[in-house]
Design a protein around this motif. Structure first.
Motif, PDB file in Angstrom:
ATOM      1  N   LEU A   4      -3.820  13.917   7.428  1.00  0.00           N
ATOM      2  CA  LEU A   4      -2.949  12.749   7.259  1.00  0.00           C
ATOM      3  C   LEU A   4      -3.336  12.015   5.977  1.00  0.00           C
ATOM      4  CD1 LEU A   4      -2.838  11.381  10.907  1.00  0.00           C
ATOM      5  CD2 LEU A   4      -1.134  12.786   9.728  1.00  0.00           C
ATOM      6  N   THR A   5      -2.388  11.883   5.074  1.00  0.00           N
ATOM      7  CA  THR A   5      -2.646  11.247   3.794  1.00  0.00           C
ATOM      8  C   THR A   5      -1.420  10.436   3.385  1.00  0.00           C
ATOM      9  OG1 THR A   5      -3.384  11.672   1.516  1.00  0.00           O
ATOM     10  CG2 THR A   5      -1.913  13.310   2.498  1.00  0.00           C
ATOM     11  N   TYR A   6      -1.339  10.080   2.114  1.00  0.00           N
ATOM     12  CA  TYR A   6      -0.205   9.283   1.650  1.00  0.00           C
ATOM     13  C   TYR A   6       0.056   9.577   0.181  1.00  0.00           C
ATOM     14  CZ  TYR A   6       3.041   5.351   1.263  1.00  0.00           C
ATOM     15  OH  TYR A   6       4.158   4.583   1.081  1.00  0.00           O
ATOM     16  N   ARG A   7       1.309   9.806  -0.142  1.00  0.00           N
ATOM     17  CA  ARG A   7       1.708  10.071  -1.524  1.00  0.00           C
ATOM     18  C   ARG A   7       1.932   8.735  -2.224  1.00  0.00           C
ATOM     19  NH1 ARG A   7       7.252  12.120  -1.665  1.00  0.00           N
ATOM     20  NH2 ARG A   7       7.721  10.032  -2.427  1.00  0.00           N
ATOM     21  N   THR A  30       9.265   0.735   0.533  1.00  0.00           N
ATOM     22  CA  THR A  30       9.041  -0.542  -0.140  1.00  0.00           C
ATOM     23  C   THR A  30       7.750  -0.503  -0.963  1.00  0.00           C
ATOM     24  OG1 THR A  30       7.746  -1.479   1.677  1.00  0.00           O
ATOM     25  CG2 THR A  30      10.153  -1.730   1.783  1.00  0.00           C
ATOM     26  N   ARG A  31       7.693  -1.349  -1.955  1.00  0.00           N
ATOM     27  CA  ARG A  31       6.471  -1.470  -2.752  1.00  0.00           C
ATOM     28  C   ARG A  31       5.326  -2.009  -1.904  1.00  0.00           C
ATOM     29  NH1 ARG A  31       8.551  -4.010  -8.554  1.00  0.00           N
ATOM     30  NH2 ARG A  31       9.866  -2.224  -9.160  1.00  0.00           N
ATOM     31  N   GLN A  34       1.594  -0.429  -1.611  1.00  0.00           N
ATOM     32  CA  GLN A  34       0.421  -1.223  -1.968  1.00  0.00           C
ATOM     33  C   GLN A  34      -0.549  -1.361  -0.806  1.00  0.00           C
ATOM     34  OE1 GLN A  34      -0.081  -2.195  -5.215  1.00  0.00           O
ATOM     35  NE2 GLN A  34      -2.141  -2.506  -4.394  1.00  0.00           N
ATOM     36  N   LYS A  35      -0.012  -1.468   0.393  1.00  0.00           N
ATOM     37  CA  LYS A  35      -0.861  -1.563   1.580  1.00  0.00           C
ATOM     38  C   LYS A  35      -1.704  -0.294   1.730  1.00  0.00           C
ATOM     39  CE  LYS A  35      -0.544  -1.873   6.650  1.00  0.00           C
ATOM     40  NZ  LYS A  35      -1.643  -2.833   6.839  1.00  0.00           N
ATOM     41  N   MET A  36      -1.086   0.865   1.501  1.00  0.00           N
ATOM     42  CA  MET A  36      -1.815   2.126   1.609  1.00  0.00           C
ATOM     43  C   MET A  36      -2.859   2.252   0.503  1.00  0.00           C
ATOM     44  SD  MET A  36      -0.646   3.447   4.332  1.00  0.00           S
ATOM     45  CE  MET A  36      -1.302   5.103   4.269  1.00  0.00           C
TER      46      MET A  36
END
Length: 343
Positions: A248-251, A265-266, A270-272
């Motif tokens: 589990l990751t985030y682009r 959303t931005r 930004q939270k990630m």
């Protein structure tokens, strides 16, 4: 959630300080390369399309640290991080992005087709899901030749919806091939959120349909990725057959450089970045445990900056391919010697 009944054995804690720092170094080198590539692309120095790996560096670093040079990987259109972590040279990678003759594909493939067979990098792939059956073929060759090599196939959440995913897992399971399927679930298949595009709760749940084990880890936690990869690659090498690992990751960046990103959303991004950046998390862990200090980390960044700057200089100074070279390497013979064969 698919998971082990017991946690993966903690091999990370037993690593030497030098090897732990090497993992951070790999992540920093990947991030530095990608930041520079984004800058160059936006300044129209790089043609074509570019898909960045920023935010996913712990997966490439953690998995590849458990592979040998003669083990194989197949990659994706977002493959710069995989190539760097497997040992590909950043100067030849950069030259390929520039479309130069000294690039890995002699300037003909660009960002999505970097390969270096000498380090087991069987190629990035512009076709979503294009690496599955290549990895299975590599694993089959190891089984036939009775070597203990392992193949690792990297793929995104969207690629798990392609037919090649199901073909590959089915055959790998039947023949107990030494291949590990590593899903980089970065939450978006291009512009489609995984919550909409996936019929199962997790990509790893799909392993059950093929009689293999499926696991899920935090892909932004270098220790979790390392421990899972160590266990699963070890099992595959020992003849225990394939497995599916979902990271589990985030682009962090858009699907491609220039993506308007209207699908999120931005504030979400930004939270990630603030909470789950794999490099910042690793740095804090190493500083808190005394593995390194701020000066040591600064040195890693300085060395990465110099390496990537040198790669850019190499790419800029390299020649463009000649038009008459366009058909070279497509045939077992030279089109220049037998022009009538390609007319």
């Amino acid at each position: 959630m698919a998971e082990l009944k017991n946690p993966f054995p903690d091999q990370f804690s037993a690593l030497t300080q030098e090897k732990k720092i090497k993992l951070l170094e790999t992540m920093i080198r990947i991030r530095t390369f990608e930041i520079k590539v984004e800058e160059l692309f936006l300044n129209k120095k790089i043609p074509g399309f570019v898909h960045l790996y920023i935010g996913e560096e712990a997966i490439a670093a953690g998995v590849m640290a458990n592979l040998r040079v003669d083990d194989w990987i197949t990659s994706t259109h977002r493959g710069h991080g995989h190539a760097i972590a497997k040992g590909a040279k950043t100067d030849r990678m950069m030259a390929e992005l520039f479309g130069k003759k000294t690039g890995y594909c002699k300037g003909k493939g660009g960002s999505m087709h970097i390969a270096d067979f000498s380090v087991g990098m069987l190629g990035a792939n512009g076709v979503v899901g294009g690496g599955f059956n290549i990895a299975v073929g590599a694993a089959l060759s190891a089984q036939i030749k009775k070597t203990d090599q392992v193949a690792v196939c990297f793929f995104g959440d969207g690629a798990s919806n392609r037919g090649t995913f199901h073909e590959a897992l089915n055959l790998a399971s039947i023949w107990k091939l030494p291949v590990v399927f590593v899903n980089e679930n970065n939450q978006y298949a291009s512009t489609t959120p995984v919550s909409y595009g996936l019929s199962a709760k997790h990509v790893s749940d799909r392993a059950k349909g093929y009689g293999i084990e499926g696991y899920i880890v935090d892909g932004n936690n270098i220790a979790e990725v390392y421990n899972a990869a160590s266990y699963l690659i070890g099992q595959a090498r020992a003849g225990k057959g394939p497995a599916l690992l979902e990271c589990l990751t985030y682009r962090v960046k858009g699907h491609y450089v220039g993506d308007p990103e209207r699908y999120r959303t931005r504030e979400e991004v930004q939270k990630m970045v603030n909470e789950r950046d794999p490099i910042q998390t690793c740095k804090k862990r190493f500083l808190d445990s005394g593995i390194t200090n701020e000066a040591g980390i600064a040195k890693l960044y300085a060395e990465a900056e110099e390496e990537i700057s040198a790669a850019v200089r190499f790419a800029e100074a390299s020649p463009l391919p000649e038009p008459e070279d366009a058909l070279d390497d497509l045939f077992s013979f030279s089109p220049k010697e037998f022009p009538e064969a390609v007319q």
